[in-house]
Design an enzyme around this catalytic site. Structure first.
Site, PDB file in Angstrom:
ATOM      1  N   HIS A  29       0.462  -1.063   0.115  1.00  0.00           N
ATOM      2  CA  HIS A  29       0.232   0.057  -0.125  1.00  0.00           C
ATOM      3  C   HIS A  29       1.333   1.041   0.071  1.00  0.00           C
ATOM      4  CE1 HIS A  29      -2.409  -3.182   1.626  1.00  0.00           C
ATOM      5  NE2 HIS A  29      -3.260  -2.391   1.440  1.00  0.00           N
ATOM      6  N   GLY A 117      -2.563  -3.759  12.075  1.00  0.00           N
ATOM      7  CA  GLY A 117      -3.525  -4.163  11.048  1.00  0.00           C
ATOM      8  C   GLY A 117      -4.970  -4.671  10.123  1.00  0.00           C
ATOM      9  N   PRO A 118      -5.650  -5.031  11.525  1.00  0.00           N
ATOM     10  CA  PRO A 118      -7.034  -5.501  11.752  1.00  0.00           C
ATOM     11  C   PRO A 118      -7.474  -3.855  12.076  1.00  0.00           C
ATOM     12  CG  PRO A 118      -6.001  -6.773  12.965  1.00  0.00           C
ATOM     13  CD  PRO A 118      -5.340  -6.038  12.354  1.00  0.00           C
ATOM     14  N   ASP A 158      -9.263   6.887   7.904  1.00  0.00           N
ATOM     15  CA  ASP A 158     -10.907   5.790   8.197  1.00  0.00           C
ATOM     16  C   ASP A 158     -11.383   5.120   8.305  1.00  0.00           C
ATOM     17  OD1 ASP A 158     -11.439   8.981   6.403  1.00  0.00           O
ATOM     18  OD2 ASP A 158     -10.476   8.522   4.224  1.00  0.00           O
ATOM     19  N   GLY A 159     -10.282   4.197   8.044  1.00  0.00           N
ATOM     20  CA  GLY A 159     -10.877   2.505   8.255  1.00  0.00           C
ATOM     21  C   GLY A 159     -10.793   2.674   9.615  1.00  0.00           C
ATOM     22  N   ILE A 190     -10.254   8.662   0.756  1.00  0.00           N
ATOM     23  CA  ILE A 190     -10.096   7.529   0.130  1.00  0.00           C
ATOM     24  C   ILE A 190      -9.974   6.170   0.443  1.00  0.00           C
ATOM     25  CG2 ILE A 190      -8.438   6.339  -1.948  1.00  0.00           C
ATOM     26  CD1 ILE A 190      -9.770   8.704  -2.674  1.00  0.00           C
ATOM     27  N   HIS A 263      -3.594   3.076  -3.544  1.00  0.00           N
ATOM     28  CA  HIS A 263      -3.823   2.620  -2.421  1.00  0.00           C
ATOM     29  C   HIS A 263      -3.186   1.054  -1.608  1.00  0.00           C
ATOM     30  CE1 HIS A 263      -5.875   1.112   1.693  1.00  0.00           C
ATOM     31  NE2 HIS A 263      -6.675   1.734   1.839  1.00  0.00           N
ATOM     32  N   SER A 387     -21.420  -9.436  38.266  1.00  0.00           N
ATOM     33  CA  SER A 387     -21.373 -10.524  38.049  1.00  0.00           C
ATOM     34  C   SER A 387     -20.646 -11.160  37.970  1.00  0.00           C
ATOM     35  CB  SER A 387     -22.165 -10.912  36.273  1.00  0.00           C
ATOM     36  OG  SER A 387     -23.562 -10.227  37.043  1.00  0.00           O
ATOM     37  N   GLU A 413     -16.397  -4.498  25.435  1.00  0.00           N
ATOM     38  CA  GLU A 413     -15.680  -5.645  24.897  1.00  0.00           C
ATOM     39  C   GLU A 413     -14.482  -6.115  24.230  1.00  0.00           C
ATOM     40  OE1 GLU A 413     -19.803  -6.855  26.187  1.00  0.00           O
ATOM     41  OE2 GLU A 413     -19.230  -5.504  24.225  1.00  0.00           O
ATOM     42  N   ASP A 471     -31.779 -16.705  31.243  1.00  0.00           N
ATOM     43  CA  ASP A 471     -31.391 -15.558  30.230  1.00  0.00           C
ATOM     44  C   ASP A 471     -31.478 -16.185  28.870  1.00  0.00           C
ATOM     45  OD1 ASP A 471     -30.546 -13.643  31.665  1.00  0.00           O
ATOM     46  OD2 ASP A 471     -28.975 -14.030  32.387  1.00  0.00           O
ATOM     47  N   HIS A 475     -27.323 -15.489  25.718  1.00  0.00           N
ATOM     48  CA  HIS A 475     -26.319 -15.429  26.426  1.00  0.00           C
ATOM     49  C   HIS A 475     -25.764 -16.596  26.519  1.00  0.00           C
ATOM     50  CE1 HIS A 475     -27.732 -11.503  27.515  1.00  0.00           C
ATOM     51  NE2 HIS A 475     -27.576 -11.646  27.904  1.00  0.00           N
TER      52      HIS A 475
END
Length: 662
Positions: A29, A117-118, A158-159, A190, A263, A387, A413, A471, A475
């Site tokens: 990239h 990366g993620p 942006d991502g 972009i 990109h 809990s 979470e 629940d 759950h």
């Protein structure tokens, strides 16, 4: 002082290295590095406090490239400023076993602080870095001497902002007032699919102002504007700062800049030639002029900064020797010398009490015993502390006491778990985070990242099966335990009672090369009698809990709440042994001789019982064995009715053994 023209030439070194490396790899990239080069030049040359000759210097500023697909930006910066990253390493971009993988990876490249990366998880890690810095500073700094005093700089795109995790973590960062977190948003408009205005029309400035951030806007190619914005960001000590930088993706490429074409694909040789001409860059592939290298070189400046800090720390050691020793211990990731002995004494005490309680309560009791021994613990829950039972009497929330040891994460979470990864990466803390096992699914990718990065993060999950009852199926976890067990480098513990719960905590705390998931029940679990040898074997992940009466004919394997079912079945059978396997990963690490002593290969009559998805257990029982567990989702009803309805009963275990041994 350098002029804007000279600064642009210095920044162009990033652009040409990114173009060349991506082209040589035929993958990558180039657009983000080229578009953010001017921002990077200002931040890294004028503000970032770091030492290329010692990437692990304790008081360095942390830099996170959240838009990790632009990895050549970071690799170029590390190379140019003097880290152990050669031009040959850049030429090997994205190649097997290179120091320059496709996305920044912890442990591959000197100076890379976290794996990104993620999208969105980099800014989450950055929040964790800033949270850790603020809390550690509050715990150790004195009015006259500050030994923890550094910033976290984060680049994002942006991502990252489109990913929901950015909302979770940036909202919390504003609430916590993380004033030493400065983020630079590459607002180039972009993404892979083209111009983002068709699917990303948020008012980012208002969004972050609503979070409690300071927001500044600049031309991302105006170096003086970037410099002044950074000065203003550092002056704001009560709020994190987002600098929105309007940029042109792929700046310098005459035909592809500002377009999605640059990109995620090489520019092409012809376009690179044109780009060099546009930038007035006369050197050929991977060649950087000596004056440019000299302008970038940060080794002397970094060594001076570390030397100055070393002098401060020496003063701190002389005046506050106990605190200095404690800080070094924690930064090294070592537990107190007396921890193991005291933990073992607690486990022996637990064994003598023979309590029948929920394993989540056993976990809390363990925290109450271990917490005072471990000031490095930094716990938290996703709005479920009452809990999950993750609060103990010594907990103080950092929201009210900056030097505290507990974080109220709210219903976040995913963000919570990724922030904990950043806390662990920063050093000085062992973070633990908690939610219901079912809602691990929200955090799943961050759990994976803690395992990928081999970080000591402890993931606490309660309400571990259909045993949570009324629940209902939304759950009640079914496939989650198998998912965790299939994650490389993650130890997943599902203890059967108080003793196994305490051992699981001890094991997770001692483990320095990866995370652990500790899975606890809502319902009470009967205490199991053990010999001293059996207690010692719990840490091995699997052991013989009940020896066979007479000749061994069959084996029952169980975890957690189902160990009591196995023991009830054992009382009705002959020639059967019960194996408790609280952590299959640890069991599989044991020597073959030990594993054979627990699960003799010639005994084919094997039954596994666990109130979770059955598929995981076939590797232990074989296709000719039997697994009693779940293959569907649960129902809403009292726990005892559910276990009977789904056939997870003592009678079912007895019947399965009898069928296999008939």
């Amino acid at each position: 002082m350098t002029t804007p023209l000279i600064e642009r030439r210095i920044a162009n070194a990033i652009r040409v290295l990114a173009m060349d490396a991506v082209q040589k790899a035929n993958s990558g990239h180039p657009g983000a590095p080229m578009g953010m080069a001017d921002i990077a030049e200002v931040v890294w040359r004028d503000f970032l406090s770091h030492n290329p000759t010692n990437p692990q210097w304790a008081n360095r500023d942390r830099f996170v490239l959240s838009n990790g697909h632009g990895s050549m930006l970071q690799y170029a910066l590390l190379h140019l400023t003097g880290y152990d990253l050669s031009i040959e390493d850049l030429k090997n971009f994205r190649q097997l076993h290179s120091k320059t993988p496709g996305h920044p990876e912890l442990g591959y490249t000197p100076g890379v602080e976290t794996t990104t990366g993620p999208l969105g998880q980099g800014i989450a890690n950055a929040v964790g870095f800033a949270l850790a810095e603020k809390t550690l500073a509050a715990q150790f700094n004195k009015d006259d001497i500050k030994v923890v005093d550094h910033y976290t700089y984060c680049f994002l795109g942006d991502g990252c902002l489109m990913e929901g995790i950015s909302h979770e973590v940036c909202s919390l960062a504003g609430t916590l007032g993380l004033g030493k977190l400065i983020a630079y948003y590459d607002d180039n408009g972009i993404s892979i699919d083209g111009e983002v205005e068709g699917w990303f029309s948020d008012d980012t400035q208002k969004r972050f102002e609503a979070y409690g951030w300071q927001v500044l806007r600049v031309d991302g190619h105006d170096t003086e504007a970037i410099r002044q914005a950074t000065i203003e960001a550092k002056a704001e000590t009560q709020k994190p700062t987002l600098v929105i930088c309007k940029t042109i993706i792929g700046l310098g490429s005459p035909n592809k800049q500002g377009k999605e074409d640059c990109h995620g694909a090489p520019l092409g040789l012809d376009e690179i030639t044109l780009s060099r001409t546009t930038m007035a860059w006369t050197d050929t592939d991977f060649i950087i002029a000596e004056d440019v290298y000299k302008a970038w070189d940060a080794k002397a400046k970094g060594q001076q900064a570390e030397a100055e800090w070393n002098e401060v720390f020496a003063q701190y050691q002389a005046k506050y020797p106990t605190e200095a020793a404690e800080l070094l211990r924690r930064l090294n990731g070592d537990l107190p010398e007396e921890f193991v002995a005291k933990a073992d004494a607690f486990i022996a005490e637990v064994n003598s009490k023979e309590e029948t309680i929920a394993s989540r309560k056993a976990s809390q009791n363990t925290l109450q015993a271990f917490g005072p021994l471990l000031p490095e613990l930094l716990g938290g829950s996703a709005d479920l502390a009452g809990s999950n039972l993750t609060l103990w009497k010594g907990c103080e929330g950092i929201q009210t006491n900056p030097a505290g040891n507990s974080v109220y994460y709210g219903v976040r979470e995913f963000g919570m778990t990724a922030i904990a990864n950043g806390v662990a990466l920063h050093g000085g803390f062992i973070p633990y985070v908690a939610t219901f096992l079912m809602f691990m699914e929200y955090a799943r990718n961050a759990v994976r990242m803690s395992a990928l990065m081999k970080q000591r993060v402890i993931h606490v999950y309660t309400h571990d099966s259909i045993g949570l009852g009324e629940d209902g199926p939304t759950h009640q976890p079914i496939e989650q335990i198998a998912s965790l067990r299939s994650t490389p480098n993650l130890n997943t513990w599902r203890p059967a009672d108080t003793v196994e719960a305490a051992v699981s905590w001890k094991s997770a705390l001692l483990r320095k090369d990866g995370p652990s998931a500790l899975i606890f029940s809502r319902q009470n679990l009967p205490f199991q009698q053990r010999t001293e040898e059996q207690i010692q074997n719990v840490v091995k992940g699997g052991y013989v809990l009940a020896k066979e009466k007479g000749e061994l004919k069959a084996i029952i394997i169980a975890t957690g709440s189902e160990v009591s079912l196995a023991m009830e079945a054992y009382a009705q059978l002959e020639g059967v042994r019960v194996v408790s396997m609280p952590c299959a990963e640890e069991f599989m690490k044991q020597e073959a001789v030990y594993r054979e002593s627990v699960l003799p290969a010639h005994i084919r009559a094997r039954v596994a019982v666990e109130a979770a998805h059955v598929d995981y257990w076939w590797k232990f029982v074989g296709l000719d064995g039997k697994v009693i567990g779940m293959t569907t989702y649960g129902e809403s009803a009292p726990a005892k009715d559910l276990f009977k309805y789904f056939g997870i009963t003592t009678e079912a275990v007895v019947a399965a053994v009898n069928e296999l041994t008939a």
